[in-house]
Design a protein around this motif. Structure first.
Motif, PDB file in Angstrom:
ATOM      1  N   ILE A 260      -1.105  11.940  -3.222  1.00 16.38           N
ATOM      2  CA  ILE A 260       0.008  11.176  -3.793  1.00 16.38           C
ATOM      3  C   ILE A 260       0.531  11.847  -5.058  1.00 16.38           C
ATOM      4  CG2 ILE A 260       0.600   9.007  -4.952  1.00 16.38           C
ATOM      5  CD1 ILE A 260      -1.182   7.576  -2.899  1.00 16.38           C
TER       6      ILE A 260
ATOM      7  N   TYR B 264       0.853  -1.184   0.000  1.00 13.18           N
ATOM      8  CA  TYR B 264       0.000   0.000   0.000  1.00 13.18           C
ATOM      9  C   TYR B 264       0.887   1.231   0.000  1.00 13.18           C
ATOM     10  CZ  TYR B 264       0.461   0.763   5.127  1.00 13.18           C
ATOM     11  OH  TYR B 264       0.922   1.008   6.390  1.00 13.18           O
TER      12      TYR B 264
ATOM     13  N   THR C  65      -2.504   8.981   4.707  1.00 11.46           N
ATOM     14  CA  THR C  65      -3.793   8.779   4.042  1.00 11.46           C
ATOM     15  C   THR C  65      -4.326   7.363   4.234  1.00 11.46           C
ATOM     16  OG1 THR C  65      -2.589   8.294   1.986  1.00 11.46           O
ATOM     17  CG2 THR C  65      -3.404  10.542   2.280  1.00 11.46           C
TER      18      THR C  65
ATOM     19  N   THR D 297      -6.919  10.958  -1.341  1.00  5.53           N
ATOM     20  CA  THR D 297      -5.687  10.161  -1.292  1.00  5.53           C
ATOM     21  C   THR D 297      -4.920  10.270  -2.600  1.00  5.53           C
ATOM     22  OG1 THR D 297      -6.608   8.584   0.295  1.00  5.53           O
ATOM     23  CG2 THR D 297      -4.772   7.818  -1.068  1.00  5.53           C
ATOM     24  N   LEU D 298      -5.613  10.093  -3.702  1.00  2.85           N
ATOM     25  CA  LEU D 298      -4.957  10.137  -5.006  1.00  2.85           C
ATOM     26  C   LEU D 298      -4.351  11.521  -5.266  1.00  2.85           C
ATOM     27  CD1 LEU D 298      -4.297   8.640  -7.632  1.00  2.85           C
ATOM     28  CD2 LEU D 298      -6.498   9.443  -8.546  1.00  2.85           C
TER      29      LEU D 298
ATOM     30  N   GLY E  36      -3.572   3.389  -2.710  1.00  2.00           N
ATOM     31  CA  GLY E  36      -2.439   4.171  -3.158  1.00  2.00           C
ATOM     32  C   GLY E  36      -1.479   3.531  -4.131  1.00  2.00           C
TER      33      GLY E  36
ATOM     34  N   GLU F 135       0.965   5.756   0.383  1.00  2.00           N
ATOM     35  CA  GLU F 135       0.279   6.821   1.101  1.00  2.00           C
ATOM     36  C   GLU F 135       0.947   8.163   0.894  1.00  2.00           C
ATOM     37  OE1 GLU F 135       2.544   6.626   5.388  1.00  2.00           O
ATOM     38  OE2 GLU F 135       0.974   5.144   5.023  1.00  2.00           O
ATOM     39  N   SER F 136       0.165   9.182   1.148  1.00  2.00           N
ATOM     40  CA  SER F 136       0.679  10.524   1.350  1.00  2.00           C
ATOM     41  C   SER F 136       0.137  10.973   2.706  1.00  2.00           C
ATOM     42  CB  SER F 136       0.256  11.441   0.215  1.00  2.00           C
ATOM     43  OG  SER F 136       0.875  12.702   0.341  1.00  2.00           O
TER      44      SER F 136
END
Length: 438
Positions: free
Chosen positions: A371, A134, A263, A367-368, A346, A136-137
């Protein structure tokens, strides 16, 4: 306590195999985060498809995991066949030839489907050296009901001044709720992941273009002073011991009005089987400290990923497992068992193009965007790859040492100015020893 998280510092070691005559056993080092624990519960699907492979799990708190896998791979200990590592380790370890490239993930794996920022972060010389489980940001998670009751509206692009005001207002009107929960546990991937991003939101980096440490710069001073102020006034007691899992537990219990963190937390706080406030959570970007702060909110970029150490004698079996665990088919398995909102986030473009996922996951778009807005590349004023970390070998020890000084400031055992001066001194010494400074 969040049921997927193991006790801090503890290791869980167990074997999974549905095949009495298993020919090979893979020892897998992983972190005690929720998505990884969930994967362990679903690996019967893998062992049924690969009856000649058994799985032996070593599950560790993330600071301990980092130490164990780093020591093992640097000394060629050979303890693990699959390692859970991040975007920090991959470029360094690939350069040292400590990892095997992943070149046989299968015809239907589709490496090009991995989100470009993540694929680039896990590659070296055009080859993928780790597959993201997975990614993340960073984002702001907050309680919509508490904001409404306090007459507050979360801005589309919040700044730290607003966050501090909101934390104060909610804390003063709710005796059983902390206005804010933030990472305080020391570690280069714990409190320093957060503080590195917060300092960047004030325009500061770890080092300037000449590798001079910046811990006594205006940006770091502004960030850490506010961090300590809001943590001590409006955060939970003992905050210097709280990392991701501890804050997740507090948020899910309804004890936190706001939480700025990874995220990946979004799927857990909105899961009604885990969270008491699942239907009350809103999402916003990571706050800025200055106008037009870097990367539209000072996002970080991280991926917990699976890699094969170069010394493994079981590379073929290891790559088969990695292919299974990071595939689109695995995402569909999680969706079938746990619902689309709980699919590891992610990693793949196709997931964010899937209406079943985007409808089930109210945090998908945020989330997208976080990132895609995270750019860890070298910049004119930043000589290193990385956002919340600097991708140099020295950063692991340096970041942890500085993290201890920042935790001392949060606990009240050291004034902020003294903590930052000690951080600067430590950093200058280590960078000089490493040959970055003359």
């Amino acid at each position: 306590m969040f049921r997927y998280a193991l006790a801090a510092g503890a290791a869980a070691v167990f074997s999974l195999s549905g095949y009495a005559g298993a020919q090979e056993t893979l020892t897998i080092a992983t972190v005690n985060n929720g998505d990884m624990i969930r994967m362990q519960g679903l690996t019967q699907d893998f062992t049924e498809k690969h009856p000649d492979i058994a799985l032996n799990w070593v599950t560790l708190e993330e600071n301990v995991l980092r130490q164990r896998v780093t020591t093992d791979i640097a000394t060629k200990g050979g303890q693990f066949d699959v390692m859970t590592i991040g975007t920090y380790e991959v470029p360094i370890w690939a350069k040292n030839q400590w990892l095997l490239p992943l070149e046989n993930l299968g015809a239907d794996y589709d490496v090009d489907d991995i989100l470009p920022p993540i694929r680039e972060a896990l590659s070296a010389d055009g080859k993928l050296f780790a597959a993201p489980f997975y990614a993340e940001s960073a984002m702001t998670l907050y309680r919509k009901d508490l904001f409404e009751a306090a007459g507050l509206t979360m801005p589309e692009a919040p700044d730290w001044a607003f966050i501090a005001e909101a934390a104060q207002k909610i804390s003063e009107s709710n005796s059983d709720v902390f206005g804010i929960c933030l990472r305080g546990k020391p570690g280069w991937g714990e409190n320093m992941a957060f503080l590195g991003s917060m300092a960047r939101s004030y325009g500061a980096n770890y080092f300037d273009a000449s590798w001079q440490p910046q811990f006594e710069s205006e940006g770091w001073k502004n960030a850490v002073n506010l961090y300590v102020e809001i943590m001590t006034k409006y955060g939970p007691p003992g905050a210097a011991s709280n990392g991701f899992n501890e804050n997740l537990s507090l948020f899910n219990q309804g004890r936190c009005a706001m939480w700025m963190d990874a995220t990946v937390a979004a799927s857990f706080v909105t899961n009604p089987t885990e969270s008491q406030v699942a239907d009350k959570v809103g999402f916003a970007p990571f706050p800025c400290g200055i106008e037009n702060c870097p990367n539209k909110g000072a996002n970080w970029l991280w991926a917990w990923s699976l890699a094969i150490p170069a010394g493994s004698q079981k590379a073929e079996a290891a790559e088969s497992f990695i292919s299974w665990a990071t595939s689109r088919a695995y995402a569909e398995l999680v969706a079938e068992k746990e619902g689309w909102a709980n699919v590891p986030p992610g990693t793949r473009t196709s997931l964010y193009e899937n209406p079943q996922y985007t409808e089930a996951a109210p945090f998908a778009a945020a989330t997208l965007a976080a990132i895609n807005n995270a750019d860890p590349s070298i910049q004119p004023d930043k000589p290193y790859v990385g956002l919340q970390f600097a991708a140099i070998p020295e950063f692991q020890g340096l970041g942890t040492a500085v993290g201890q000084q920042m935790a001392a400031a949060v606990s009240g055992s050291m004034p902020v100015d003294q903590a930052l001066a000690a951080a600067q001194q430590t950093a200058v010494r280590e960078m000089t020893r490493g040959g970055y400074l003359k």
